[in-house]
Design an enzyme around this catalytic site. Structure first.
Site, PDB file in Angstrom:
ATOM      1  N   ILE A 220       0.813  -1.221   0.000  1.00  0.00           N
ATOM      2  CA  ILE A 220       0.000   0.000   0.000  1.00  0.00           C
ATOM      3  C   ILE A 220       0.842   1.265   0.000  1.00  0.00           C
ATOM      4  CG2 ILE A 220      -2.001  -1.075   1.090  1.00  0.00           C
ATOM      5  CD1 ILE A 220      -1.055   0.005   3.785  1.00  0.00           C
ATOM      6  N   GLY A 221       2.153   1.114   0.059  1.00  0.00           N
ATOM      7  CA  GLY A 221       3.007   2.296   0.034  1.00  0.00           C
ATOM      8  C   GLY A 221       4.464   1.929   0.219  1.00  0.00           C
ATOM      9  N   GLY A 223       7.918   2.949   2.508  1.00  0.00           N
ATOM     10  CA  GLY A 223       8.459   3.641   3.671  1.00  0.00           C
ATOM     11  C   GLY A 223       9.914   3.978   3.451  1.00  0.00           C
ATOM     12  N   PHE A 225      12.436   2.634   4.905  1.00  0.00           N
ATOM     13  CA  PHE A 225      13.295   1.466   4.968  1.00  0.00           C
ATOM     14  C   PHE A 225      12.826   0.309   4.083  1.00  0.00           C
ATOM     15  CE2 PHE A 225      13.789   3.652   9.064  1.00  0.00           C
ATOM     16  CZ  PHE A 225      15.167   3.822   9.084  1.00  0.00           C
ATOM     17  N   GLU A 227       8.957  -1.536   2.069  1.00  0.00           N
ATOM     18  CA  GLU A 227       7.558  -1.431   1.670  1.00  0.00           C
ATOM     19  C   GLU A 227       6.622  -1.400   2.887  1.00  0.00           C
ATOM     20  OE1 GLU A 227       7.556  -3.699  -2.646  1.00  0.00           O
ATOM     21  OE2 GLU A 227       7.219  -4.898  -0.833  1.00  0.00           O
ATOM     22  N   VAL A 228       5.461  -0.772   2.663  1.00  0.00           N
ATOM     23  CA  VAL A 228       4.388  -0.798   3.656  1.00  0.00           C
ATOM     24  C   VAL A 228       3.250  -1.611   3.048  1.00  0.00           C
ATOM     25  CG1 VAL A 228       2.798   0.551   5.072  1.00  0.00           C
ATOM     26  CG2 VAL A 228       5.056   1.477   4.503  1.00  0.00           C
ATOM     27  N   ASP A 339       7.578  16.104  14.463  1.00  0.00           N
ATOM     28  CA  ASP A 339       7.148  16.097  13.058  1.00  0.00           C
ATOM     29  C   ASP A 339       5.636  15.922  12.962  1.00  0.00           C
ATOM     30  OD1 ASP A 339       7.342  16.252  10.325  1.00  0.00           O
ATOM     31  OD2 ASP A 339       7.926  14.168  10.040  1.00  0.00           O
TER      32      ASP A 339
END
Length: 576
Positions: A220-221, A223, A225, A227-228, A339
């Site tokens: 789904i995305g 990151g 480091f 994949e997410v 952040d």
């Protein structure tokens, strides 16, 4: 005048009903009103209570705070999913004060009033009975022997470098989650970087999950480091449920592994409905993974952009209240996020917002929203307080500044703060006292809260508990949100009254409308006399409606574009 059809009336009624329903779902539970004492001994007090009169949702748990009378600074907290508890380990013949509050998906309600109960005094009957003396002597002797054994055990344990907490931290943690462990005082955040061995921090704060329990379904995305992914988690004795999975890419360095798992070491210390929940980590097999709860609607900024103009003000304030509640929890624990931004807030299918992204290395090094500072490193300029940019002074007060920017993002449905200004221009303008203008159709009370968060003196900014309290009052009194920021005050009074917009990048009205993908309205503008950028500068929201621009999203796009061009004339800001 067109008459409202039956179907239209039903639709409007349903919309109002759903909005009201959503409002009540968002409100925190009312305080617990009555507490009854149960069994009382010299060392314990049992209590029971009824659910709050207005739970405003499903009660997830209760938090019970108690302390010895007149010693409020030293208190204990118990968490329970039931409406009964027993507080033990108390002093005989002493008065104790109890307060209880409930938690739903919307967060904690207020504490109940104080309830005072007293433990039983020590019985003196036994001491007067001479026949009990031998028993007492034997008991004392056995007690001394046992104490010596315990002390010897503890000393030998220290020499070996072990302690109970080090041996089995998860046991204490699970007991805490199940409401059995009492925690004296307030929980405080422990920086995992203070551990000599980072792996020890991970295993102290995060539960190890067998890779066989996880099913990865789709990416789904991406990151920092790796994949997410989304997937499913099936733990023994529990039903399978959806999760999000961050994976560590192949070929990682030891530093990357340490930084990757550092986020889990931070996240695992938090337990709040508005903080993303860590399910656990996979470190004993590859790929290394961090497993969290799954948030169906993804990041808040993207979600708002996709649903521009689709929510009521109460719904938006409910989202802001959730974020503030999560930040209050972090602030109380002594954790500074650094952040806080809409891109780092996740939102689920019930529109509950949760603070996420606790990987600080990314903030300081690889964030695409960041800019180099004079001291090296990177920080997210558009969301960061002036003192944090200039002196690296990150505090809860600098998080409050960032929260004000998040408020602006939410009320403008995910617009980019300061639009296309460069980071250096943003730094310069903010230092000179300019602030973002109010989003369109923004309640005056919310914009004032934003300005309060953007006070230059960090000590003048509100605390997160004050922000939560203020938003609660607005939610309970929706009429207070009806007063909007005056359209004329949205632009700085430093603007010259007749400043032409023709000097902007657009040479014609048609070119401007095409640039913002509103070219379909060019002919309408021209036919109604808006043939120059100077004329367009005077357009109001009412003018747009008269011209037939009825879609809320289109109105916002046109008005915000005009607003952006105007504020660019004064370097993009509105002064405090």
């Amino acid at each position: 005048m067109m008459s409202l059809t039956s179907a239209g009336a039903d639709c409007l009624t349903n919309h109002v009903f759903l909005s009201v329903l959503f409002f009540f779902c968002l409100a925190a539970p009312s305080p617990v009103s009555s507490v009854k004492k149960g069994k009382i001994t010299k060392n314990s007090i049992s209590l029971s209570w009824q659910e709050p009169d207005r739970p405003n949702g499903i009660i997830l748990e209760y938090e019970i705070k108690y302390f010895e009378k007149d010693q409020e600074t030293s208190y204990t907290i118990i968490k329970s999913k039931e409406t009964t508890i027993t507080a033990d380990g108390l002093k005989p013949g002493s008065a104790y004060v109890f307060q209880i509050r409930a938690r739903t998906a919307a967060g904690y309600g207020g504490f109940s009033r104080r309830f005072e109960f007293e433990t039983s005094p020590v019985s003196v009957a036994a001491s007067s009975d001479q026949s009990q003396i031998p028993i007492i002597v034997v008991s004392v002797t056995v007690g001394v022997i046992l104490l010596a054994v315990v002390i010897g055990f503890l000393l030998s344990g220290r020499r070996c470098g072990y302690s109970k907490a080090k041996q089995d931290p998860e046991e204490e943690k699970m007991h805490f989650h199940n409401g059995h462990i009492k925690l004296p005082g307030v929980r405080t955040y422990i920086d995992p970087h203070t551990y000599e061995d980072p792996n020890q921090a991970v295993h102290e704060f995060a539960k190890e999950i067998e890779a066989s329990c996880i099913t990865i379904e789709r990416v789904i995305g991406a990151g920092e480091f790796g994949e997410v992914c989304s997937g499913r988690l099936k733990l023994q004795g529990k039903r399978e449920f959806p999760v999000a999975i961050k994976t560590l890419k192949v070929g990682y360095t030891e530093k990357q592994r340490r930084d990757f798992l550092g986020e889990a070491s931070i996240m695992g210390q938090f337990d709040h409905p508005n903080i993303i929940h860590l399910e656990g980590v996979v470190t004993k097999s590859k790929p290394v993974m961090i497993v969290t709860e799954y948030m169906e609607n993804g990041s808040l900024d993207t979600f708002l952009k996709k649903n521009d103009g689709q929510f009521t003000v109460i719904q938006l304030v409910g989202m802001l209240r959730g974020i503030a509640s999560g930040m209050k929890y972090l602030s109380d624990m002594g954790y500074v996020h650094r952040d806080l931004a809409a891109r780092n807030i996740l939102i689920n299918s019930n529109l509950v917002c949760k603070v996420s992204d606790f990987g600080l290395s990314r903030v300081l090094e690889d964030d695409p929203e960041a800019a180099y500072t004079t001291r090296g490193g990177k920080i997210p300029i558009r969301w960061t307080a002036p003192e944090a940019i200039a002196f690296r002074k990150f505090t809860s007060a600098s998080d409050v500044w960032s929260y004000g920017i998040v408020m602006w993002e939410v009320m403008s449905y995910g617009e980019r703060p300061y639009w296309e200004m460069t980071n250096q221009d943003v730094i310069k303008a903010v230092e000179e006292g300019y602030r973002l203008p109010s989003p369109m159709d923004c309640p005056a009370a919310l914009y004032q809260l934003m300005l309060d968060c953007w006070q230059k003196d960090r000590n003048s900014r509100p605390k997160f508990d004050e922000i939560v309290s203020m938003l609660d009052k607005l939610i309970r009194n929706p009429s207070s949100l009806k007063t909007l920021v005056n359209a004329s005050s949205r632009v700085s009074n430093l603007l010259v009254e007749h400043s032409p917009l023709g000097s902007s990048a657009y040479r014609s009205v048609g070119e401007w409308l095409e640039a913002i993908k509103m070219g379909r309205y060019t002919e309408i503008f021209m036919e109604n006399g808006y043939s120059s950028m100077d004329a367009v500068a005077q357009v109001t929201l009412e003018d747009l409606r008269r011209l037939g621009v009825t879609l809320v999203g289109h109105q916002k796009k046109i008005m915000n574009s005009l607003q952006e061009m105007k504020v660019q004339l004064v370097n993009g800001m509105v002064p405090l």
